[in-house]
Scaffold this active site. Structure first.
Site, PDB file in Angstrom:
ATOM      1  N   GLY A 111       0.842  -1.192   0.000  1.00 17.27           N
ATOM      2  CA  GLY A 111       0.000   0.000   0.000  1.00 17.27           C
ATOM      3  C   GLY A 111       0.873   1.235   0.000  1.00 17.27           C
ATOM      4  N   SER A 112       0.355   2.319   0.532  1.00 15.20           N
ATOM      5  CA  SER A 112       1.064   3.592   0.430  1.00 15.20           C
ATOM      6  C   SER A 112       2.216   3.684   1.429  1.00 15.20           C
ATOM      7  CB  SER A 112       0.084   4.732   0.683  1.00 15.20           C
ATOM      8  OG  SER A 112      -0.399   4.642   2.004  1.00 15.20           O
ATOM      9  N   THR A 125       1.042   4.705   5.008  1.00 12.93           N
ATOM     10  CA  THR A 125       0.553   3.605   5.844  1.00 12.93           C
ATOM     11  C   THR A 125       1.706   2.700   6.255  1.00 12.93           C
ATOM     12  OG1 THR A 125      -1.526   3.694   4.637  1.00 12.93           O
ATOM     13  CG2 THR A 125      -1.176   1.765   5.989  1.00 12.93           C
ATOM     14  N   GLY A 126       2.654   2.506   5.352  1.00 13.71           N
ATOM     15  CA  GLY A 126       3.822   1.683   5.677  1.00 13.71           C
ATOM     16  C   GLY A 126       4.541   2.199   6.916  1.00 13.71           C
ATOM     17  N   GLU A 155       5.772  -3.344   0.698  1.00 13.14           N
ATOM     18  CA  GLU A 155       5.763  -2.959  -0.723  1.00 13.14           C
ATOM     19  C   GLU A 155       4.977  -1.666  -0.802  1.00 13.14           C
ATOM     20  OE1 GLU A 155       7.386  -4.341  -3.042  1.00 13.14           O
ATOM     21  OE2 GLU A 155       7.636  -6.467  -2.572  1.00 13.14           O
ATOM     22  N   CYS A 195       1.401  -0.132  -8.965  1.00 11.72           N
ATOM     23  CA  CYS A 195       2.521   0.362  -8.150  1.00 11.72           C
ATOM     24  C   CYS A 195       3.749   0.597  -9.014  1.00 11.72           C
ATOM     25  CB  CYS A 195       2.832  -0.622  -7.034  1.00 11.72           C
ATOM     26  SG  CYS A 195       3.027  -2.312  -7.590  1.00 11.72           S
TER      27      CYS A 195
END
Ligand code: NAD
Length: 492
Positions: free
Chosen positions: A244-245, A248-249, A266, A300
């Site tokens: 995800g973004s 958020t990571g 990722e 992505c």
């Protein structure tokens, strides 16, 4: 972590080489199996028509805790089955996916927006099956690290335990399988929380796979950001696989300070492509186009900013516009279409804002440039923006949609510096008729993968992952198996 050396036969549920007996079902039956009953749950809309497709269950904290507890209880037995039997189970799961491929593709197409045809929904379901089969066939053998007559030391790989998987909405099934297949292959149980934008198709995939898997080793929990945060911070989760973004990571990294979960992250990308002088624009146009616009740009590792040498700039721009003209966009269930809508209004707004900003900052619209409202609420046409420069938001921010900025350069050194100037490093590409020259440039680009004369292609045996703020950890192949295992040294 359980003992991987104990007798696998005691918990055997799958005979190696067993044949699948699972028939495919239709999309409505599949949907009814997973959606919330009797008007409960949250409405999920068709991305193209904005009609209600179905209702996603809203799982509670108690549901999540229960799923994790059941996964934890089921994991040792699954691990004890041994590699051969788990591989056989994954093969059967792939058979079940193949048997239900069309129903899954139709549901995915409606929920996510991507057309059935082109490198889209049917392609995504095919990839799910391929990744499952490759994980089944891949082995991670013990590594002898010292064997000198006095000392014998080996590194073996054991299951981590319970894996939590959190996914995005762009390739929800394929990315889900990237997390599920290696995790199960290595003997972990997995609890997956799909994106709140695309829960139904992921839950449908799980229900198909769970026809053949033992209970509780693969569970889906449907929820939003909070559900993801709870999964990431749960004390009984040993590993988080997150796609995800970058924002958020970072939160997931913070959560891991508490439960010490191992992480594979990722994250976002803003991949550069560099077209070197002497390249034939016609020869590369199709691959350039799909490198940028696969899944209508919501990918992505798509090409998100294109640097083209002055000597071929005008031809590359016009050849790309030609491919755009020949690539129909519309409702994904229409067999003619190869491009679809944006998946959600937030992403539509990001793309609209970046294109407007690029226009205001000297960008020349070659094609597209305003919403395709005639097609529906979330349709934005392929938009090629020429004559932009570094620093314009469409170049510097991840657009994650069908708008490609094309930047002119005259010195390759400048193009390399531009490619490397952002904090992201997922993928990149170099385009040239001279492979050696392209490889030299590729080696200087800060990205997890650099493709030559293509962009974004993934292969189940080729490691994939980002550098810089695009995350860390590798997926696919042997490296991907290691990422969902814990190494243990046996010394003696
Ligand atoms: P997102 O980060 O908004 O959401 C991803 C998932 O995280 C969702 O399931 C969401 O519910 C969950 N989530 C949100 N907040 C959370 C929290 N605090 N803790 C735990 N989980 C939380 O990303 P998105 O908009 O769904 O996806 C788009 C982004 O994903 C883009 O930046 C794209 O580049 C990136 N992406 C990366 C890859 C890759 O392989 N590197 C692949 C696909 C997408």
């Amino acid at each position: 972590m359980s003992d991987p050396t104990s007798d696998p036969a005691e918990t055997a549920v799958v005979e190696p080489g067993a044949e699948s007996t699972y028939d495919g079902t239709d999309e409505t039956t599949l949907l009814d199996r997973v959606q919330a009953p009797g008007g409960e749950g949250r409405e999920i809309l068709d991305a193209a028509t904005r009609e209600v497709i179905g209702r996603a269950p809203v799982h509670t904290v108690a549901d999540l805790n229960d799923a994790i507890a059941r996964a934890k209880a089921a994991q040792p037995g699954w691990e004890r089955l041994g590699h051969q039997q788990r591989s056989a189970a994954l093969e059967l799961a792939a058979d079940a996916v193949d048997a239900n491929a069309e129903a899954l593709a139709r549901l995915l197409s409606r929920e996510q927006g991507k057309p059935l045809n082109g490198p889209n929904a049917r392609f995504e379901i095919g990839a799910c099956s391929a990744w499952l089969r490759t994980a089944a066939a891949t082995t991670l053998d013990p590594e002898v690290v010292v064997d000198d007559g006095e000392t014998h030391a080996e590194l073996i790989y054991r299951a981590v335990g319970v894996v939590g998987a959190i996914g995005p909405w762009n390739w929800p099934l394929m990315i889900g399988i990237w997390q599920i297949a290696p995790a199960l292959r290595m003997g972990n149980a997995i609890v997956i929380k799909p994106s709140e934008h695309t829960p139904l198709s992921v839950l449908a995939l799980l229900s198909v796979m769970n026809q053949v898997l033992p209970p509780d080793v693969l569970t889906g929990v449907s929820g939003d950001r909070e559900g993801g945060a709870r999964l990431a911070s749960h004390p009984d989760v040993d590993k988080i696989m997150f796609t995800g973004s970058t924002a958020t990571g970072r939160k997931i990294i913070e959560a891991s300070a508490e439960n010490l979960a191992r992480l594979t992250l990722e994250l976002g990308g803003n991949d550069a492509g560099i077209v070197l002088p002497g390249t034939d624009p016609k020869a590369i146009a199709q691959d350039l186009f799909w490198g940028a616009f696969i899944n209508t740009g919501q990918t992505c590792a798509a090409l998100k900013r294109l640097y083209v040498h002055d000597s071929v700039y005008d031809q590359v721009v016009s050849e790309l516009a030609l491919v755009a003209e020949q690539s129909p966009m519309g409702n994904g269930l229409d067999e003619n279409n190869v491009l679809g809508p944006l998946q959600n209004p937030q992403q539509f707004d990001v793309v609209s804002r970046l294109v407007e900003d690029a226009k205001a900052n000297g960008g020349r619209i070659v094609t597209g440039g305003a919403p395709a409202s005639d097609l529906g609420e979330l349709f934005y046409p392929i938009t090629i923006v020429a004559d932009v420069v570094d620093g314009v938001a469409l170049v510097d921010e991840e657009q994650f949609g069908p708008a490609l900025p094309i930047i002119r350069y005259s010195d390759v050194e400048d193009a390399i510096a531009s490619a490397n100037r952002l904090d992201l490093g997922l993928g990149a590409s170099v385009w040239s008729s001279d492979r050696d020259e392209a490889r030299k440039v590729a080696a200087r680009i800060e990205a997890g993968t650099v493709w030559i004369n293509s962009h974004g292609g993934v292969h189940p045996m080729i490691p994939f992952g980002g550098v810089k703020a695009s995350g860390y950890g590798l997926e696919f192949g042997v490296e991907g198996l290691k990422a969902v295992a814990v190494p243990q040294v046996i010394n003696g």
